[in-house]
Write an enzyme that holds these catalytic residues in place. Sequence first.
Site, PDB file in Angstrom:
ATOM      1  N   SER A   1     -11.366  -1.248  -0.670  1.00 54.09           N
ATOM      2  CA  SER A   1     -10.062  -1.186   0.007  1.00 54.09           C
ATOM      3  C   SER A   1     -10.173  -1.504   1.481  1.00 54.09           C
ATOM      4  CB  SER A   1      -9.499   0.235  -0.069  1.00 54.09           C
ATOM      5  OG  SER A   1      -8.745   0.413  -1.206  1.00 54.09           O
TER       6      SER A   1
ATOM      7  N   ASP B   1       0.833  -1.196   0.000  1.00 52.77           N
ATOM      8  CA  ASP B   1       0.000   0.000   0.000  1.00 52.77           C
ATOM      9  C   ASP B   1       0.870   1.250   0.000  1.00 52.77           C
ATOM     10  OD1 ASP B   1      -2.353   1.812   0.762  1.00 52.77           O
ATOM     11  OD2 ASP B   1      -3.307  -0.155   0.788  1.00 52.77           O
TER      12      ASP B   1
ATOM     13  N   HIS C   1      -4.015   5.981   3.250  1.00 54.73           N
ATOM     14  CA  HIS C   1      -4.648   4.725   2.857  1.00 54.73           C
ATOM     15  C   HIS C   1      -3.958   3.502   3.461  1.00 54.73           C
ATOM     16  CE1 HIS C   1      -5.936   1.593  -0.055  1.00 54.73           C
ATOM     17  NE2 HIS C   1      -6.998   2.337  -0.244  1.00 54.73           N
TER      18      HIS C   1
END
Length: 769
Positions: free
Chosen positions: A547, A161, A215
């Site tokens: 996600s 990520d 994220h």
Amino acid sequence: MCRRRSSSHNNSINFPTIMASISLIISLVFVLGSQFSLAQNPDLQTYIVRLSDQGVDRNILRDRGSRESWLTSLLSAVVAGIDHKLRVRHFYHRVFPGFVVQLTHEELEALKKMKGFVSAWPERSLHLRTTYSPKFLGLQQNQGFWQSSNYGQGIIIGVLDSGIAADHPSFGDEGMPAPPAKWKGGCQVIQCNNKLIGAKTFIADDNDPLDQEGHGTHVAGIAAGNFVAGANVFGIIANGTAAGIAPRAHLAMYKVCTAKSCFDGDILAGIDAAIADGVDVLSLSLGNDSLRPFHEDSIAIGTFSAVQTGVFVSTAPANSGPGFGSITDNVAPWVLTVGASNMDRKLRANVILGNNQGFYGESVYQPKNSPATQLPLVYLRKLNPNDPDAPFCNSSRSLTNSNIGGKIVLCMMGTTGNSVVGKMVNDAGGAGMILMNDQTEDYTMDVRNYFLPASHVNFEAGQKIINYVNTAPNPTAQINFKGTVFDRDPHAPAVASFSGRGPSPVSPGILKPDIVGPGVNILAAWPFSIEGNSGTTANFNILSGTSMACPHLSGVAALLKSSHPDWSPAAIKSAMMTTANPRNIGNQRIEDQTRNPADFFAVGAGHVMSNTANHPGLIYDIRSDDYIKYLCGLGYTDEQVRKTVSAPVIRCGTLGSIPEAQLNYPSFSIRMTTTSPESSTQTVTRTVRNVGRFDETYNVQVIQPNGVQMVVEPTTFFLQINQQFTYRVTFTRSSGTTTSGPRFHQGALIWNSESGRHSVRSPIMVEFY
Ligand SMILES: *[C@@H]1O[C@H](CO)[C@@H](O)[C@H](O)[C@H]1NC(C)=O
Ligand SMILES: *[C@@H]1O[C@H](CO)[C@@H](O)[C@H](O)[C@H]1NC(C)=O
Ligand SMILES: *[C@@H]1O[C@H](CO)[C@@H](O)[C@H](O)[C@H]1NC(C)=O
């Protein structure tokens, strides 16, 4: 990926100064400064090159350095006059022998003629795609599966990520044992601890694995964040003890994305390192959203190698729902594809209109001193009929022209991020905002930080409020904040509007998504302090997207692996899918964003039930060879299969190929043409293994799809512990079914153990084409 349209985080970056202490040199990553001058050469393009080490001296292959010398010797032969090393960004060892390299067209052609060349494809860009969610999955402290699986202890989850906020309390190592002896990874720049045991960057010209995006931190926190008491945003919203799904699992971050994008050359390097380091589970919340056969899809290729070495891989499908066939990538049968659903936790912000009509709404931002009084309600479409942007509140002209000071503004969801819209209304003097879902989102509430008192309402409520504004002489409204409410909403879990839908065009004979997990309004760790959020000790944020669903299942996989160390990735997946719940809290079929029953292209096998998955009774296992036969059956050439999997030579003719539906998958996707009489009957077999603690008798229960006659043989079997059994299912098209009738029909095949202990369910989708 998390949903871009509504995410906005222009937050102040607030890193402590302890970072630049230890710097480890990672031999794996060749980040070369001169690459960017080379990139300006217009003749050079970046390719991922796969080679074969067949016939190469084993002594050369044994050690990393000599392997790299061998790999570069192949390059030297075709790249004349310049140091070939300047062209290579990463070498690959474990996903396949190869590298990501810049080449001219002529050099590529010359390389293709070299002995050992397998394939080359252009590098591609991709993008990125929880206090309450563990409990919603049935996980509770000191009870049941969390306790029996030791909270995932001893398992390592690798996350590919945008990096990680290493100093966040979610990644503190209180109560964590040291990593298992097999662990070979480490940390770059930051200091590892017993929770975060690996953190490296694979991005050219990037110096550290820290997260400038948010994220990666969020996703890692969902999968395996440690317990953090009093986690919330704005002091009260979603308050509780935050924990990842596997709070005692170790984490390793492979930073492969920036805020802008990711490149598959870096992603492959991350997977390569994760395999070599010894991760057990890989979590990939990223993708490209475009169709690509597996032999041209770096993620499919890289994850095949990972699965072959026993690594479980969880992925996120595109957030491009709800359209039919919107699931485009991350659909290989060797990975788990996780759709997103909501939970019954509501961040209540209710609307009361001047006529006393009330509507449920939600908001993340719920200021404590907000006056709950009736204020004038304005709809800019009425005031600015000629400005097409007016109803979306994203036109500064309309906002400033409309004298919205002290008023509540009614806004339609558009393509502008909804936090951005909230900020615009706030800056123009609005006292509040009612944000209405469009018809696509319907009942899916994907709420954000709106920066002003706001209520986000569903499409149906929005239509009624518009009607009121358009008819009342002096429309008014007030917003009442109720904080966090757990309402046992019978409609939860429901599939989110954005969650990508099957059928998967790459392999329609495999039903995708496999399963759904929580992916709407998920609270998890965040690197930055959110504007307007003061007085909290740690930063958390609420995000939505597939996600967020994907790492929930990565966490469940870690729990299952901890509890059943001998289970293969396919066995873990089977346990999750056959025990998934097709029903919601109200004991009705799980719904989609329209509040109608979701089809299997939206919900897959159903909602993950982690406790039940620990005792599935039977599992459907798959070996690497089976996947190869399946790829042959997809109609790939020997060469294309060889590009996808690691095997020196592939001969589908000798190996044998199987139709997609014959892969020992825990679900069925049966395709029959209505034009050819031969295809009016199809028989497939499935093999199950008893992984329960008792010898058991199982009886079949069939929910017949319309339009076909489905016969299961035998209808009952007795199976001893650890023994396997193969059964047959024959689908015969009913006479009279034509292309003009419905194309898709759903059913299910369930094996119930006589003891009542197990119910092993497979969803069935039949297509006539
Ligand atoms: C998919 O890859 C292509 C080629 O690199 C790129 O142009 C495109 O932007 C990518 N799409 C996404 C959504 O990342
Ligand atoms: C938030 O939760 C913590 C426990 O995790 C509790 O001690 C605290 O009182 C809660 N705060 C509010 C405002 O409810
Ligand atoms: C405002 O939103 C509408 C609807 O999503 C969109 O078409 C338009 O381009 C947006 N305008 C601006 C200025 O962003």
